[in-house]
Design an enzyme around this catalytic site. Structure first.
Site, PDB file in Angstrom:
ATOM      1  N   GLY A 162       0.831  -1.200   0.000  1.00 16.87           N
ATOM      2  CA  GLY A 162       0.000   0.000   0.000  1.00 16.87           C
ATOM      3  C   GLY A 162       0.863   1.246   0.000  1.00 16.87           C
ATOM      4  O   GLY A 162       2.055   1.180  -0.287  1.00 16.87           O
ATOM      5  N   ASN A 163       0.270   2.368   0.292  1.00 18.63           N
ATOM      6  CA  ASN A 163       1.052   3.610   0.345  1.00 18.63           C
ATOM      7  C   ASN A 163       0.492   4.525   1.431  1.00 18.63           C
ATOM      8  O   ASN A 163      -0.482   4.187   2.095  1.00 18.63           O
ATOM      9  CB  ASN A 163       1.068   4.284  -1.028  1.00 18.63           C
ATOM     10  CG  ASN A 163      -0.323   4.641  -1.483  1.00 18.63           C
ATOM     11  OD1 ASN A 163      -0.991   5.452  -0.862  1.00 18.63           O
ATOM     12  ND2 ASN A 163      -0.783   4.005  -2.558  1.00 18.63           N
TER      13      ASN A 163
END
Ligand code: CTP
Length: 421
Positions: free
Chosen positions: A217-218
């Site tokens: 993810g980020n």
């Protein structure tokens, strides 16, 4: 930092918080506290009926100022005129249908309505009432009149109302109220001139599963995308948000939110709706790669299998570029305005702005908001800054401001881009 001191300075302003007589009056306490904690001088002016829900002592303690409801208190100080004249901003939350009707008629039959009638500063009215009252033609007419008079009327939230019913009419989150109030004070006066526009927004970060418990993810929080949704809805647009992971943000007022998880889900959701919208704002932080396959069961460390130490990645579709292609291929209306975002750190040879210019050309969108994210700035923050560049060569600095302030500037950039056609 400059922004904090600017905000402090502006928060030394005098803010009048008007409180109408509705069950949501208790939420005004959080609005008052937010303003006072930021250094504002707050004067609370409730209606008589507001005091049946929350006592004057609470408002006096929170604001540090006396509270009265009638023009006949402190007559020697002519406070029915003075409070309005000295105000830099008036926020009325909650505003009942009756209170809005009285303000729309220009009545001055208590201290709050007299204060509004005198004031020349920005006024934000935040309605809260049952859906039937909000939708009643008399209320709709009063909202129109108030907006014609230059008063900003916030759209109410949807959700649980007093009693068992739910619908439009709930008071927005106190943080959403104070954010909009600050944008107004900063000079971003939300007009309602986007009422014939349909806006599609991507927000938040996409997540790509490695196995049922792990993902790539980020750090995107979704704040900028949600702020865009609020700004566009406040300007009257019909707004749809395709949202990846968005921390725990309140749902943007007046927008439909479609939740997705992976880039491919976001791609499908965007393409299913792109042609119904005239403005597409792509603020999501999209994962460029995904694991080639996602394990059905949790991967165990120490197993012979190297699936956890070596994750083979494959490239995800570029949603922004694909939307630009769809427009080029005639699958979208040629007039659709497409806005991209670029989070850049720059390198030894290129500044973030130079990289943004190159990305605008490469992606083929109409406007690009370039953020300098060196050191992790921006992600999850409530403030933002950068540059707005468009395909006609217009370039503007976006000064430090809340993500809502930045959102209003992005919408203005869309307007400019449409005018330059
Ligand atoms: N974007 C997208 N789909 C992707 C990657 C990015 O729609 N697979 C969009 C983002 O929502 C944003 C813009 O493209 O509006 C730029 O995103 P960014 O991550 O900065 O660009 P990349 O193309 O990934 O370029 P790079 O990582 O090489 O800087």
């Amino acid at each position: 930092m400059a922004r904090v001191s600017d905000q402090r300075r502006s928060e030394c302003d005098r803010i009048v918080v008007g409180v109408g007589g509705g069950i949501a009056a208790y939420k005004a306490c959080y609005v008052i506290r937010d303003f006072t904690e930021a250094g504002a001088q707050v004067r609370v002016v409730p209606t008589e009926s507001a005091l049946r829900f929350v006592g004057a002592a609470t408002f006096e303690a929170l604001s540090g100022n006396p509270v009265s409801t009638t023009v006949f208190d402190d007559v020697d100080e002519v406070q029915h005129v003075r409070i309005g004249q000295e105000a830099d901003l008036i926020v009325i939350a909650p505003a009942t249908a009756d209170l809005m009707a009285r303000i729309a008629q220009g009545r001055a039959d208590d201290l709050l309505t007299a204060t509004v009638l005198v004031a020349t500063c920005p006024v934000l009215i935040v309605p809260a009432m049952h859906t039937e009252m909000w939708q009643n033609p008399a209320t709709r007419r009063n909202v129109r009149i108030l907006r014609e008079h230059g008063i900003t009327v916030m759209e109410p939230a949807h959700g649980r109302l007093t009693g068992a019913d739910s619908g439009a009419g709930r008071l927005p989150d106190p943080e959403q109220i104070t954010q909009l109030a600050r944008s107004l004070r900063a000079g971003f006066a939300p007009r309602t001139d986007w009422s014939d526009r349909k806006v599609l927004i991507t927000a938040g970060g996409t997540q790509e599963d490695i196995d049922p418990v792990r993902y790539i993810g980020n750090r995107s929080s979704g704040r900028q995308g949600f702020a865009l949704a609020e700004a566009a809805a406040q300007r009257g647009a019909q707004v749809t948000v395709v949202a990846g992971n968005t921390a725990e943000l309140p749902t943007p007022i007046g927008a439909e939110v479609i939740s997705v998880r992976s880039t491919r889900e976001m791609y499908d959701a965007v393409h299913a709706r792109a042609n119904d919208n005239d403005t597409i704002l792509m603020a999501a932080a999209v994962s460029d790669f995904r694991p080639e396959s996602s394990a059905e069961n949790k991967l165990k460390k120490g197993s012979d299998d190297d699936a956890l130490t070596t994750v083979r990645l494959v490239e995800n579709p570029d949603i922004l570029a694909s939307v630009v292609d769809a427009r080029h291929d005639g699958k979208l209306n040629a007039e659709t305005v497409i806005v991209g975002f670029a989070a850049e750190t720059g390198d030894q040879e290129h500044t973030p702005l130079e990289m943004g210019r190159a990305k605008l050309r490469r992606k083929g969108c109409d406007v690009l908001m370039v953020n300098d994210v060196a050191g992790g700035a921006v992600f999850g923050a409530t403030e933002n800054a950068g540059w707005l560049v468009d395909k006609h060569g217009d370039e503007r600095v976006v000064a430090d401001g809340s993500k809502l302030d930045v959102a209003f500037q992005i919408l203005d950039a869309v307007d400019r881009c449409m005018q330059d056609r």
